[in-house]
Design an enzyme around this catalytic site. Structure first.
Site, PDB file in Angstrom:
ATOM      1  CE  LYS A   1      -3.957   1.975   2.550  1.00  0.00           C
ATOM      2  NZ  LYS A   1      -4.860   1.798   3.702  1.00  0.00           N
TER       3      LYS A   1
ATOM      4  CB  SER B   1      -8.216   3.576   2.844  1.00  0.00           C
ATOM      5  OG  SER B   1      -7.348   3.009   3.804  1.00  0.00           O
TER       6      SER B   1
ATOM      7  CB  SER C   1      -8.372   0.804   5.811  1.00  0.00           C
ATOM      8  OG  SER C   1      -9.076   1.993   5.638  1.00  0.00           O
TER       9      SER C   1
END
Ligand code: GLN
Length: 475
Positions: free
Chosen positions: A76, A151, A175
């Site tokens: 990420k 997210s 997330s």
């Protein structure tokens, strides 16, 4: 060649049925072929192949393969990888290159993992649909008109579409778990402090945890074992000894397992297929000898309010460092120092990030601090106490990960509050700091994935993964 999980890939690598170079080459080709999914923000085309060749040479030379030998991973883009762009999917970090590795990254490298690139996300990890990215939305691999969650939506989509075997995400209020549920992958948020946050760009520092998205529980356990443990660079990382997660999983027996099912997690408004599928999985465990106990987490209604007060307060302070002077984007329009700050931040941050900075500074302001921030801290304590009480009677707590299957792209972008409510089931464990995961519960009648969430006591990751593996086994 496709592999069912890292364990399968590892065996084939060590048996010389394939090479790291071939495997990484395949992944990079798939990433290129699926560029329209918008999963990666940057792809390490050259360095990943170079590293793969080095690993092959190491094996040829009789070297000892690390625990993650040749594991192709996506990271990420809020986790620092030295020499690579670090954007947090924000314009304000455009042009910024990380000058060091996150501790988790160093530990993965030391065990011979390979990084394929940096993955798309909601800007600064604020969002539930991956639509708050400066680089654009990511499509759900199971239905490209729908969101992958957020997210860490890119990380979940990467694992689901086999654009990475395992991906790192971060979880502040759901997330990792919510996108895992939306994309039919496993998503683990460890206990707060289990994995060092050094090199993870801070959003809500007292909530943030690096998490793992994978196809199965064994891969998650393996990667967790490598990353977990105290780090002197993160004062909030825990000294608690790192478990042998593989044996902890093996030790979980369904017979006699006490599963707490909170009534608050099955409200009338819950999507009926989600309710039926999650209940179906739990009943399958009951048929194997588990006990289902109705429990209550009576404060659940306050989760979203407390979470958005506490995390926006922390975010407003954490994001003060992005001022146009130190990192990335600087507005060309500035005339003096003050307009340089204002214009850089105005042009550099997206709407959701600005909303949260404003909310956070408001709840911390002298006139409102006691009413909002202090109150929310007290509510946080109540959450912790009520989980402690519940977990004294049951081994794990189970419910849906999300109130509905993945929603359509654009469905909630006009209504931030509705978007916040997507996390109603994941936020409570984050408030308490306990570990939680999402495991696939199957597909609804429209073919959309549904996730089941498990939460447990501090540092019970091994047990959670063991229970989740039984659940995956019932599908
Ligand atoms: N969707 C939640 C939020 O927007 C959770 C985000 C996260 O866990 N990083 O804050």
């Amino acid at each position: 060649m496709r592999f069912s999980s890292y364990h399968d890939l590892r065996r084939k690598l060590l048996d010389r049925e394939t090479t790291c170079e071939a495997v990484v080459g395949d992944y990079l080709e798939r990433i290129r072929d699926n560029a329209d999914m918008n999963v990666y923000i940057s792809v390490f085309s050259d360095t990943a192949l170079e590293r793969a060749r080095e690993l092959d040479q190491k094996l040829d030379a009789g070297g000892q393969p690390g625990r993650l030998f040749g594991l192709p991973m996506g990271i990420k883009d809020n986790i620092a990888v030295e020499g690579a762009p670090l954007t947090c999917a924000s314009r304000i970090l455009s042009g910024y290159t990380s000058v060091y590795n996150a501790t988790a990254i160093d530990r993965l490298l030391a065990e011979d993992a390979v990084f394929l690139g940096k993955i798309n996300m909601d800007e600064f990890a604020m969002g539930s649909s991956n639509e708050n990215s400066f680089f654009g939305a990511v499509a759900n691999p199971h239905d490209n008109t729908r969101v992958p969650g957020g997210s860490s939506g890119g990380s979940a989509a990467a694992v689901a579409a086999d654009l990475a075997m395992v991906a790192l995400g971060s979880d502040t209020g759901g997330s990792v778990r919510q996108p895992a549920g939306f994309c039919n992958t496993v998503g683990l948020k460890p206990t707060y402090g289990r994995i060092s946050r050094y090199g993870l760009v801070a959003f809500g520092s007292s909530f943030d945890q690096i998490g793992i998205l994978s196809r199965d529980c064994d891969d998650a356990a393996l990667v967790l074992g490598v990353m977990a443990g105290f780090d002197s660079a993160d004062a909030t990382s825990s000294h608690h000894p790192v478990g042998d997660y593989g044996s902890e999983m093996d030790a979980v027996s369904v017979k006699g397992l006490r599963i707490g099912v909170p009534g608050e997690y099955f409200p009338e408004t819950l999507n009926s297929e989600v309710a039926a599928m999650v209940t179906g999985r739990l009943e399958a465990l009951r048929d194997m000898g588990a006990e289902l106990h109705e429990i209550t987490l009576p404060q659940s209604d306050y989760a979203i309010a407390a979470y958005y007060i506490l995390t926006t307060a922390e975010a407003s302070s954490n994001l003060a460092r992005f001022d146009g002077a130190r990192y990335g984007y600087r507005s060309p329009e500035a005339e003096d120092l003050s307009s340089m700050y204002v214009n850089s931040r105005t042009e550099g941050f997206g709407a959701e990030v600005k909303r949260r900075i404003m909310l956070g500074t408001y709840v911390l302001s002298a006139g409102y601090y006691d009413t909002y921030y202090k109150k929310a801290q007290q509510v946080r304590r109540v959450f912790l106490d009520s989980y402690k009480k519940a977990l004294a009677k049951v081994d794990v707590i189970a419910g849906p990960t999300s109130p509905y299957p993945p929603f359509g792209l654009g469905d909630k972008t006009g209504n931030p509050l509705d978007m916040y409510l997507a996390d109603v089931f994941t936020v409570p464990a984050s408030i308490a700091g306990i570990p939680a995961l999402s495991v696939p519960a199957g597909f609804d009648s429209s073919g959309l994935p549904v996730g089941l969430q498990l939460a447990g006591d501090f540092f019970s990751e091994g047990r959670l993964l063991g229970v989740a593996r039984h659940i995956q086994g019932t599908l």
